[in-house]
Design an enzyme around this catalytic site. Structure first.
Site, PDB file in Angstrom:
ATOM      1  CG  ASP A 371      -2.116   1.134   0.988  1.00 34.88           C
ATOM      2  OD1 ASP A 371      -2.082   0.968   0.393  1.00 34.88           O
ATOM      3  OD2 ASP A 371      -2.457   1.358   2.119  1.00 34.88           O
ATOM      4  CD  GLU A 374      -0.834   5.452  -4.175  1.00 35.69           C
ATOM      5  OE1 GLU A 374       0.188   5.495  -2.987  1.00 35.69           O
ATOM      6  OE2 GLU A 374      -1.298   4.427  -4.161  1.00 35.69           O
ATOM      7  CG  ASP A 460      -8.100   4.470   0.821  1.00 35.47           C
ATOM      8  OD1 ASP A 460      -7.687   3.327   0.831  1.00 35.47           O
ATOM      9  OD2 ASP A 460      -7.075   5.357   0.980  1.00 35.47           O
TER      10      ASP A 460
HETATM   11  C1  GLC Z   1      -4.652   3.954   3.209  1.00 33.23           C
HETATM   12  C2  GLC Z   1      -5.672   2.318   2.422  1.00 33.23           C
HETATM   13  C3  GLC Z   1      -6.433   1.348   2.984  1.00 33.23           C
HETATM   14  C4  GLC Z   1      -5.516   1.453   4.047  1.00 33.23           C
HETATM   15  C5  GLC Z   1      -4.668   2.227   5.067  1.00 33.23           C
HETATM   16  C6  GLC Z   1      -4.136   2.347   6.309  1.00 33.23           C
HETATM   17  O1  GLC Z   1      -5.612   4.442   3.054  1.00 33.23           O
HETATM   18  O2  GLC Z   1      -5.567   2.723   0.898  1.00 33.23           O
HETATM   19  O3  GLC Z   1      -6.871   0.647   2.539  1.00 33.23           O
HETATM   20  O4  GLC Z   1      -6.183   0.247   5.201  1.00 33.23           O
HETATM   21  O5  GLC Z   1      -4.426   3.455   4.392  1.00 33.23           O
HETATM   22  O6  GLC Z   1      -3.032   1.277   6.405  1.00 33.23           O
END
Ligand code: GLC
Length: 744
Positions: A371, A374, A460
């Site tokens: 995650d 980017e 998200d």
């Molecule tokens: C980001 C991700 C989400 C995750 C959060 C905390 O917003 O897109 O899926 O739960 O970070 O890690």
């Protein structure tokens, strides 16, 4: 200055208003520094332009392509640029030292598809699309930059399918008929060379096959990853995870995977676990495996800036982080606070990351979720300067990266690769540690070819009906861009879901190739049992349908791995030439045989469903629909909890009995259900876990119904899988009988 909206040349007007002074347009600027080649790829003609502009009296480099499959062998034939006969009057020029422009006509009939992850209807026309990896949690009609950047656009004009692909990780702005009338423009912001491809295909499947022959197809995922996955930001401690596992099993809600978000870590230090809240990290995965759960952990790229933290120290010592132009380690804020960012362009960084991931794998973690790659940074959330008219010089970009092949390079030039290269390192880690297990990696950011390394989810979203609705066209476009293994957070990530929305979301989610319920910290809990027993029953029923569909889903992945066909397909994929099908993006095909027409609004009790050619059966009741002829729209009831699916007459679906996890899959009986008296289908079978299918260890049968009997023919018989334990049945509208599969 006044403008007439119909006659103004808006490009010029924009320059005048904004005071933008581009370099004078040179004519024929690519000449001498560009050459063209063509080839036939899987039956599709592909022209490519290789551009190497001159910079400071030398020719610019073309950076190594991470999009093209390394094993790819194409016989490119040199051709003169002048001889190119391109559709839609394509032209191009170098507008400034840091920008290239492509222009083409876009007659009103043309629809635009693909282009990776866009918050959009299926037809992308009438908007500007900026491709630059961005952590943008505000998914609304104004959302432009999102997490993934896949510069592959499909122009569909009813007669042919033209594909445009720019193989460059640099930012791009695709203006699809907004600035000029019936015309489009692509601005590619780079100071490097690049490849520009044009595909000329007769059909949508042929075009996607050619594109994925070049950028790759997802290998078969481990079967468990296709089951239900449950996630939450964050289950705070191991007791909660154990309790969660318990709940799924006690309540008999099928589930394969539990996912740990960022709070399992020690103060968000990657490759650690909290000693207080997860004291038995090493045994947790093992214990859960006994209950037939796989455990996945999130892994973000930001490494906490902390001199006492060995990973940070190692990264500094071995020079593995991104650096500013002054040569200092670039530091920004993410979950761990001030953090450094691994430079994944360096092979050495990728090996270091790969080896560090052993921490999870040694502790029995089965899959890795990448995650914030980017990469997201709290104070540089949108790092692209606005307005952005050309690529600045390398040292004027946020930071520098270093590639072994291409040397030092400004971050913006390669930002879109960051998630892909992190995915590559992660996949390698799993392969190295478990050589004969199919890896599961999930990623938020990615670029062309990401499907070779990871599955994706679309970031998200929010618990809104609008986002449930958009998930369909968004995933269709992602699939047409080569990425088949994709999904969105079921129930919605942000906000608070409602019982009705959750059930509606599962009705569609059963057909997302990646099937995960996930929501944020601040939102209302949305595990399947978070509401009333009635809601739980409906969600359980829907998840059971997913498990029932697993043999069909497995066959669709098998098809994808060989042809690039996505699992979720626009109706037009199977019904070309049907203009009503082409305009439809609140329905989709799930493979060739199932059409999904979900309820996407609150309080909905019925909807119009468009039925293309042929007759159709309602999935749940098995009832044949009256009047389902070509071009026929029927008002259909959509009671809460019913799977909104229709089956094409003439098909045989392989369906499994209900199971609690895929660990039972190979022993679970499979029923071949025929829809119609003349029907055919296919059945694929392998061990669901190893790479052995790549060395022919799989089975495939052709199924045909003749005179009310099931006739099977082994197309491939390479594996003795579940032979003694699994039973097969044949089901027609009025009968279920045992079935025996033919041997080779
Ligand atoms: C980001 C991700 C989400 C995750 C959060 C905390 O917003 O897109 O899926 O739960 O970070 O890690």
């Amino acid at each position: 200055m006044t403008f007439d909206i119909f006659t103004t040349d808006w490009t010029t007007a924009r320059k005048k208003i904004g005071g933008w002074q581009p370099e004078p347009r040179a004519s024929d600027i690519f000449s001498g520094n560009a050459h063209s080649e063509s080839a036939i790829v899987e039956g599709v003609r592909v022209n490519r332009l290789c551009v190497r502009p001159s910079v400071k009296d030398k020719l610019a480099k073309i950076n190594k392509s991470y999009a093209l499959c390394e094993s790819l062998k194409i016989d490119w034939q040199e051709q003169s640029i002048e001889s190119l006969q391109l559709p839609y009057s394509f032209t191009w020029l170098q507008a400034t030292p840091g920008r290239f422009d492509f222009h083409f006509d876009m007659p009103a009939v043309v629809r635009c598809l693909g282009l990776g992850e866009r918050f959009s209807d299926l037809n992308l026309r009438g908007n500007r699309h900026t491709l630059f990896a961005t952590d943008n949690p505000h998914h609304n009609e104004h959302a432009d930059m999102l997490y993934k950047s896949i510069p592959f656009l499909i122009l569909a004009d009813g007669e042919k399918y033209t594909g445009i692909w720019i193989d460059s990780p640099s930012p791009q702005r695709w203006d699809l008929d907004t600035e000029m009338v019936e015309a489009a423009k692509i601005e590619l912001f780079t100071r490097r060379g690049f490849y520009f491809y044009l595909f000329d295909a007769a059909t949508l499947p042929a075009l996607v096959a050619a594109f994925t022959a070049m950028t790759g197809r997802a290998p078969l995922p481990p079967l468990w990853s296709l089951g239900h996955q449950q996630c939450r930001w964050s289950y705070p401690d191991e007791e909660t995870i154990r309790h969660l596992a318990d709940q799924f099993r006690k309540r008999k809600i099928p589930c394969d995977t539990l996912v740990m978000d960022i709070d399992y870590m020690d103060d968000y230090r990657v490759f650690t676990h909290s000693k207080e809240r997860f004291p038995n990290f090493a045994s947790l995965a093992k214990e859960l495996a006994e209950e037939h759960f796989k455990l996945i952990t999130i892994v973000d790229p930001g490494v906490k800036k902390d001199e006492k933290f060995d990973i940070y120290r190692q990264g500094i010592k071995d020079d593995l982080f991104c650096k500013t132009a002054k040569g200092e380690v670039f530091i920004e804020t993410v979950w761990p606070g001030l953090s450094a960012f691994p430079d994944f362009l360096k092979a050495e960084t990728r090996s270091w990351w790969r080896d560090s991931l052993k921490f999870y794998l040694k502790n029995g973690i089965k899959g890795i979720w990448n995650d914030m790659n980017e990469p997201a940074m709290f104070n540089s959330q949108r790092p692209l300067p606005d307005p952005f008219f050309e690529m600045p010089e390398d040292d004027k970009q946020l930071f520098l990266q270093t590639s072994d092949d291409d040397g030092s390079i400004g971050h913006f030039e390669v930002r879109n690769l960051y998630g892909t290269l992190m995915g590559l390192a992660t996949r390698e880690a799993l392969l190295k540690e478990r050589p004969n297990e199919r890896p599961f990696v999930l990623t938020r950011a990615g670029s062309a070819g990401i499907q070779r390394h990871a599955a994706v989810w679309l970031g998200d979203n929010t618990s809104w009906y609008e986002h449930l609705q958009k998930s369909v066209p968004m995933l269709l476009n992602v699939g047409l861009s080569g990425v088949a293994f994709a999904g969105v957070d079921i129930g919605g990530f942000g906000g608070h879901t409602t019982p009705e929305l959750l059930v509606r979301w599962y009705e569609v989610g059963v057909f997302y190739p990646f099937f995960r319920n996930h929501c944020a910290l601040m939102g209302r809990a949305q595990e399947p049992f978070s509401f009333s027993p009635a809601v739980e029953d409906m969600v359980r029923g829907l998840i059971e349908q997913r498990y029932k569909l697993l043999p069909y889903i497995q066959a669709l992945f098998w098809e994808h791995s060989r042809t690039g066909a996505p699992l979720m397909r626009p109706l037009e994929w199977h019904y070309p030439g049907d203009s009503l099908a082409a305009g439809c993006d609140d329905q989709f095909m799930f493979g060739a045989d199932i059409m999904v027409a979900p309820a996407l609004r609150a309080n909905q009790s019925s909807r119009n469903v468009y039925f293309p050619a042929g007759n159709w059966y309602e999935w749940q009741s098995g009832r044949k629909l009256e009047g389902g002829q070509r071009g026929c729209t029927i008002r259909v009831e959509c009671p809460l909890g019913r799977l909104p699916a229709f089956v094409r007459e003439g098909t045989i679906l392989p369906l499994a009995d209900i199971m609690q996890s895929t660990d039972e899959f190979l022993e679970t009986p499979v029923t071949f259900q025929a829809f119609g008296s003349e029907a055919s289908g296919r059945f694929f079978e392998d061990d669901g876990i190893s790479h052995d299918y790549q060395t022919d260890k799989y089975n495939e049968w052709e199924l045909v119904v003749a005179d009310g009997r099931l006739v099977t023919r082994a197309v491939h018989n390479g594996l003795d899988v579940g032979k003694n334990s699994r039973t097969y049945r044949f089901q027609t509208a009025d009968n279920v009988v045992p079935a025996v599969l033919a041997t080779y």
